[in-house]
Scaffold this active site. Sequence first.
Site, short mmCIF file in Angstrom:
data_model
loop_
_atom_site.label_atom_id
_atom_site.label_comp_id
_atom_site.label_asym_id
_atom_site.label_seq_id
_atom_site.Cartn_x
_atom_site.Cartn_y
_atom_site.Cartn_z
N ASP A 8 39.31 -45.73 45.63
CA ASP A 8 40.49 -46.47 46.06
C ASP A 8 40.56 -47.69 45.15
O ASP A 8 39.57 -48.06 44.50
CB ASP A 8 40.35 -46.87 47.52
CG ASP A 8 41.53 -47.67 48.03
OD1 ASP A 8 42.67 -47.33 47.67
OD2 ASP A 8 41.32 -48.65 48.77
N ASP A 10 42.70 -50.99 45.90
CA ASP A 10 42.78 -52.26 46.62
C ASP A 10 41.54 -52.48 47.48
O ASP A 10 41.23 -51.66 48.36
CB ASP A 10 44.02 -52.29 47.51
CG ASP A 10 45.31 -52.11 46.72
OD1 ASP A 10 45.25 -52.27 45.48
OD2 ASP A 10 46.35 -51.83 47.32
N GLY A 45 45.02 -49.52 53.70
CA GLY A 45 44.97 -48.11 53.35
C GLY A 45 46.14 -47.27 53.82
O GLY A 45 46.12 -46.06 53.64
N VAL A 46 47.17 -47.89 54.41
CA VAL A 46 48.32 -47.10 54.86
C VAL A 46 49.52 -47.37 53.96
O VAL A 46 49.54 -48.34 53.20
CB VAL A 46 48.68 -47.39 56.34
CG1 VAL A 46 47.50 -47.08 57.24
CG2 VAL A 46 49.11 -48.84 56.53
N SER A 112 47.24 -45.45 47.71
CA SER A 112 48.54 -45.24 48.34
C SER A 112 49.61 -46.14 47.72
O SER A 112 50.80 -45.96 47.98
CB SER A 112 48.46 -45.53 49.85
OG SER A 112 47.57 -44.64 50.48
N LYS A 114 52.24 -47.72 45.20
CA LYS A 114 53.10 -47.29 44.11
C LYS A 114 52.98 -48.22 42.90
O LYS A 114 53.49 -47.91 41.82
CB LYS A 114 54.56 -47.23 44.57
CG LYS A 114 54.82 -46.16 45.61
CD LYS A 114 56.28 -46.08 46.00
CE LYS A 114 56.52 -44.95 47.01
NZ LYS A 114 57.94 -44.85 47.40
N ASN A 115 52.31 -49.35 43.08
CA ASN A 115 52.14 -50.31 42.00
C ASN A 115 50.83 -50.12 41.24
O ASN A 115 50.48 -50.94 40.40
CB ASN A 115 52.20 -51.74 42.55
CG ASN A 115 53.58 -52.08 43.07
OD1 ASN A 115 54.56 -52.08 42.34
ND2 ASN A 115 53.66 -52.36 44.36
N LYS A 142 47.30 -41.46 52.86
CA LYS A 142 46.12 -41.51 53.72
C LYS A 142 46.56 -41.97 55.12
O LYS A 142 47.47 -42.79 55.22
CB LYS A 142 45.11 -42.50 53.15
CG LYS A 142 44.75 -42.24 51.69
CD LYS A 142 44.00 -43.45 51.09
CE LYS A 142 43.85 -43.32 49.60
NZ LYS A 142 43.20 -44.51 49.00
#
Length: 214
Positions: A8, A10, A45-46, A112, A114-115, A142
Amino acid sequence: MIRAVLFDLDGVLTDTSEYHFLAWKRLADELGIPFDRQDNEALRGVSRRESLLLLLKGRPATEEDMQAWMERKNRYYVEYISQMTPENLLPGALNLLQELRANGYKTAIVSSSKNTPLVLERLNLAHWIDAVVDGNAPARSKPAPDLFLLAAERLGVVPQECLVVEDAAAGIDAGHAAGMRTLGLGPRERVGHADMVLPDLNGVHLADLKPVLE
């Protein structure tokens, strides 16, 4: 045997979570909705849409409103991350990526957000990553396993050969749903259901990950 490690972004390789909080807080203040760091924990995470729904706390909104608010929040977030440099990598992150590549492991970023492309560009990480799957992919976010399964496919490995590194409960759930091993970073109350838990990647080497790599 693990052949690929899926990170992941972030809160794992860089701390953009603070920028997400500041952007959501700015939007919440403008909408007159109470929002603090405890509320922000539920957003880890969402997806952006699910995050907005959690922030609204049942407040009615049209689809047009929601689209405008998501775009506004993202604009604020991009303002913050556009100032990032490789100095914003978390301690131990680059060293572990380099050690993995030197020992023949494949690596991917699975986020997750988009950046993700902009953040990776600012961090100068492309050389150490074999695949990127982010919120722009045509897949469920996720805790659905879709993003991790897509990453495994792009890396040419099966799910059982993948280790997921996550700091969010939703990410650990997604990794398990994909049939992958999981390394949770952070407090046990958040990621204690991972196969292995560490505070962060600071000082972490391949030898430390032996329980989940073999």
